[in-house]
Design an enzyme around this catalytic site. Structure first.
Site, PDB file in Angstrom:
ATOM      1  CD  GLU A 363      -3.271  -1.093   1.524  1.00 48.95           C
ATOM      2  OE1 GLU A 363      -3.769   0.024   1.427  1.00 48.95           O
ATOM      3  OE2 GLU A 363      -3.887  -2.085   1.936  1.00 48.95           O
ATOM      4  N   GLY A 364       1.896   1.223  -0.835  1.00 52.29           N
ATOM      5  CA  GLY A 364       2.844   2.334  -0.938  1.00 52.29           C
ATOM      6  C   GLY A 364       4.024   2.064  -0.036  1.00 52.29           C
TER       7      GLY A 364
HETATM    8  C1  LIG Z   1       2.178  -9.573   2.213  1.00 57.34           C
HETATM    9  C2  LIG Z   1       1.821  -8.718   1.042  1.00 57.34           C
HETATM   10  C3  LIG Z   1       0.479  -8.553   0.702  1.00 57.34           C
HETATM   11  C4  LIG Z   1       0.117  -7.792  -0.416  1.00 57.34           C
HETATM   12  N1  LIG Z   1      -1.220  -7.672  -0.754  1.00 57.34           N
HETATM   13  C5  LIG Z   1      -1.565  -7.016  -1.891  1.00 57.34           C
HETATM   14  C6  LIG Z   1      -2.943  -6.986  -2.321  1.00 57.34           C
HETATM   15  O1  LIG Z   1      -3.844  -7.503  -1.650  1.00 57.34           O
HETATM   16  N2  LIG Z   1      -3.237  -6.379  -3.501  1.00 57.34           N
HETATM   17  C7  LIG Z   1      -2.282  -5.794  -4.288  1.00 57.34           C
HETATM   18  O2  LIG Z   1      -2.626  -5.268  -5.345  1.00 57.34           O
HETATM   19  N3  LIG Z   1      -0.966  -5.806  -3.900  1.00 57.34           N
HETATM   20  C8  LIG Z   1      -0.585  -6.395  -2.730  1.00 57.34           C
HETATM   21  N4  LIG Z   1       0.745  -6.441  -2.339  1.00 57.34           N
HETATM   22  C9  LIG Z   1       1.740  -5.872  -3.226  1.00 57.34           C
HETATM   23  C10 LIG Z   1       2.303  -4.539  -2.749  1.00 57.34           C
HETATM   24  O3  LIG Z   1       1.332  -3.540  -2.812  1.00 57.34           O
HETATM   25  C11 LIG Z   1       3.558  -4.209  -3.603  1.00 57.34           C
HETATM   26  O4  LIG Z   1       4.528  -5.147  -3.207  1.00 57.34           O
HETATM   27  C12 LIG Z   1       4.046  -2.790  -3.401  1.00 57.34           C
HETATM   28  O5  LIG Z   1       3.192  -1.884  -4.060  1.00 57.34           O
HETATM   29  C13 LIG Z   1       5.481  -2.563  -3.913  1.00 57.34           C
HETATM   30  O6  LIG Z   1       5.614  -3.045  -5.209  1.00 57.34           O
HETATM   31  P1  LIG Z   1       6.835  -4.041  -5.579  1.00 57.34           P
HETATM   32  O7  LIG Z   1       6.872  -5.119  -4.565  1.00 57.34           O
HETATM   33  O8  LIG Z   1       6.662  -4.417  -7.001  1.00 57.34           O
HETATM   34  O9  LIG Z   1       8.141  -3.162  -5.392  1.00 57.34           O
HETATM   35  P2  LIG Z   1       8.760  -2.141  -6.472  1.00 57.34           P
HETATM   36  O10 LIG Z   1       7.737  -1.154  -6.919  1.00 57.34           O
HETATM   37  O11 LIG Z   1       9.473  -2.917  -7.528  1.00 57.34           O
HETATM   38  O12 LIG Z   1       9.847  -1.395  -5.577  1.00 57.34           O
HETATM   39  C14 LIG Z   1      11.090  -1.983  -5.223  1.00 57.34           C
HETATM   40  C15 LIG Z   1      11.894  -0.977  -4.389  1.00 57.34           C
HETATM   41  O13 LIG Z   1      12.166   0.197  -5.178  1.00 57.34           O
HETATM   42  C16 LIG Z   1      11.654   1.336  -4.501  1.00 57.34           C
HETATM   43  N5  LIG Z   1      11.127   2.286  -5.493  1.00 57.34           N
HETATM   44  C17 LIG Z   1      10.285   2.023  -6.520  1.00 57.34           C
HETATM   45  N6  LIG Z   1      10.053   3.137  -7.228  1.00 57.34           N
HETATM   46  C18 LIG Z   1      10.751   4.136  -6.616  1.00 57.34           C
HETATM   47  C19 LIG Z   1      10.912   5.537  -6.869  1.00 57.34           C
HETATM   48  N7  LIG Z   1      10.262   6.146  -7.852  1.00 57.34           N
HETATM   49  N8  LIG Z   1      11.729   6.232  -6.054  1.00 57.34           N
HETATM   50  C20 LIG Z   1      12.341   5.635  -4.994  1.00 57.34           C
HETATM   51  N9  LIG Z   1      12.241   4.322  -4.709  1.00 57.34           N
HETATM   52  C21 LIG Z   1      11.443   3.581  -5.510  1.00 57.34           C
HETATM   53  C22 LIG Z   1      10.532   0.831  -3.600  1.00 57.34           C
HETATM   54  O14 LIG Z   1      10.255   1.736  -2.543  1.00 57.34           O
HETATM   55  C23 LIG Z   1      11.120  -0.483  -3.149  1.00 57.34           C
HETATM   56  O15 LIG Z   1      12.021  -0.255  -2.090  1.00 57.34           O
HETATM   57  C24 LIG Z   1       1.118  -7.162  -1.193  1.00 57.34           C
HETATM   58  C25 LIG Z   1       2.470  -7.291  -0.822  1.00 57.34           C
HETATM   59  C26 LIG Z   1       2.820  -8.045   0.275  1.00 57.34           C
HETATM   60  C27 LIG Z   1       4.270  -8.159   0.649  1.00 57.34           C
END
Ligand SMILES: Cc1cc2nc3c(=O)[nH]c(=O)nc-3n(C[C@H](O)[C@H](O)[C@H](O)COP(=O)(O)OP(=O)(O)OC[C@H]3O[C@@H](n4cnc5c(N)ncnc54)[C@H](O)[C@@H]3O)c2cc1C
Length: 396
Positions: A363-364
């Site tokens: 969630e961000g």
């Molecule tokens: C237990 C769990 C439950 C979840 N449940 C749901 C759900 O019900 N529904 C759903 O839709 N999603 C769900 N998620 C997914 C979650 O919302 C995403 O994991 C999250 O939005 C981050 O995306 P990502 O993992 O692809 O990381 P990425 O977006 O790939 O980011 C990787 C890293 O890069 C950093 N980063 C990325 N872009 C930038 C930027 N512009 N500037 C600086 N830093 C940056 C991030 O902060 C992070 O540290 C869940 C995740 C978990 C772990």
């Protein structure tokens, strides 16, 4: 300004706390180790009216205010993050989005059974190639007469194998970037839908998280939520509610860290006195307490803005960012206070630490919220009224 809880809210907290103490805490270590909780818990959550606490009574909910939802989340996460996560996606991300954007027919068909706890809702936004960068998604829904044909994949979706209904986001027009994403209500039973749990999670092990697959799923046109192209705005407004529940849950996790640490500080002695009397240990407790109180105030302020029916993206983002960071630090310190014993299953604090990490990511992420807050401070970002706002409270 009023810092008092109402009688109803006090009773609600007591009810959820008793439920958590009797029906979650005694079993949670086993559920956490086994990778899931007893499905009977869903029925109990519904019986207690916790599946639609802030949904109007006319749609099957308890009709309480938004800070009552925060109280439920706090108390559930005091037991375990998996239960708060379930309420976050079912109520915060799904049901409240239907409340805000749904047609009367959609509310009757989907919100009502969800608020009663007869059906479970979830939220499918994240994809293998699109997490923080939502617009990088590749799921696509092509209009074909009176329905859409949906293809794509979602990942890291909470309640993936459990939910009956999913809010799914997909492009309907790739050329329009953010403005080409639409939101759909999708039922598990439809042909072409499947799900698969992710194994080996670091934390929230009692919860179910995984992938969703859509292969030529036929979605009736009446299941489009909002207008075509409004999906990105709908997703972001859903996150305003989801993040609120995550922040409230983090407050509950800090509370558990304080409870476990205070107990251990009184039991464990070193150098002839209980460890709580060593100033550096006391400092960790004091920081937990500060994080607890500050997070709570941020959460209830966001809840009050929701009650008033005004946009609260800025305040909710700040509450979510700070509360989750404080909870992660409090859990780390709780393990530290327990020394080597904290580094085992003998005490709950290792589970708290594992559980406290995902909320800093979902969630961000911490980084996304930091950048959002910087943009607000710099005047590069401002919250404007949406076409459909979340209903203010008291409900009509
Ligand atoms: C237990 C769990 C439950 C979840 N449940 C749901 C759900 O019900 N529904 C759903 O839709 N999603 C769900 N998620 C997914 C979650 O919302 C995403 O994991 C999250 O939005 C981050 O995306 P990502 O993992 O692809 O990381 P990425 O977006 O790939 O980011 C990787 C890293 O890069 C950093 N980063 C990325 N872009 C930038 C930027 N512009 N500037 C600086 N830093 C940056 C991030 O902060 C992070 O540290 C869940 C995740 C978990 C772990």
């Amino acid at each position: 300004m009023n810092f008092e809880f109402t009688e109803e809210q006090t009773l609600l907290r007591k009810t959820v706390r008793q439920f958590v103490d009797a029906e979650i805490i005694p079993y949670i270590a086993e559920w956490d180790a086994g990778g899931g909780f007893d499905p009977k818990i869903w029925k109990r959550l519904a019986e207690l009216g916790l599946m639609g606490v802030c949904v109007p009574e006319k749609y099957g909910g308890a009709g309480m205010d938004y800070n009552s939802l925060a109280i439920v989340c706090e108390e559930l996460e005091r037991g375990d993050t998996a239960f708060r996560t379930a309420v976050s996606v079912h109520t915060g991300l799904n049901s409240m989005t239907l409340m805000q954007w749904g047609t009367e027919e959609q509310k009757e068909k989907y919100l009502l059974p969800q608020a009663k706890g007869e059906k479970i809702g979830a939220f499918g936004l994240t994809e293998p190639g699109a997490g923080s960068d939502v617009a990088a998604m590749s799921s696509f829904a092509k209009r074909n007469g009176d329905h859409y044909i949906l293809n794509g994949q979602k990942t890291w979706i909470s309640l993936c194998d459990i939910a009956d209904h999913f809010l799914v986001f997909a492009y309907t027009d790739k050329e329009k970037a953010h403005h080409g994403i639409s939101a759909f209500i999708v039922e598990r039973e439809w042909a072409g839908f499947s799900s698969k749990a992710i194994k080996g999670k670091y934390g929230i092990r009692a919860g179910n998280t995984g992938e969703l697959f859509f292969e030529d799923v036929k979605v009736p046109a009446e299941n489009l939520l909002g207008e075509e192209g409004e999906g990105f705005k709908i997703a972001m407004s859903a996150l305003d509610n989801g993040r609120f529940t995550v922040a409230a849950g983090a407050v509950g996790l800090i509370q558990s860290c304080i409870e476990a640490s205070v107990k251990y500080c009184k039991e464990r002695e070193t150098f002839g006195k209980p460890i709580g009397e060593h100033q550096l240990v006391g400092q960790m407790l004091a920081k937990m307490e500060a994080g607890y109180e500050m997070s709570r105030l941020l959460v209830y302020r966001a809840g009050e803005l929701k009650n008033k029916g005004v946009r609260n993206t800025r305040e909710t983002s700040l509450a979510k960012w700070q509360a989750c960071d404080f909870a992660n630090k409090a859990a780390d310190d709780a393990v530290q206070i327990h020394g080597a014993y904290g580094y085992s299953d003998e005490y709950p604090v290792a589970r708290y630490l594992r559980n406290s990490k995902a909320p800093v990511i979902y969630e961000g992420t911490r980084e996304i919220h930091t950048m959002m807050q910087a943009d607000y401070v710099l005047g590069k970002r401002a919250d404007k009224k949406l076409r459909r706002m979340l209903q203010s409270w008291p409900f009509e």
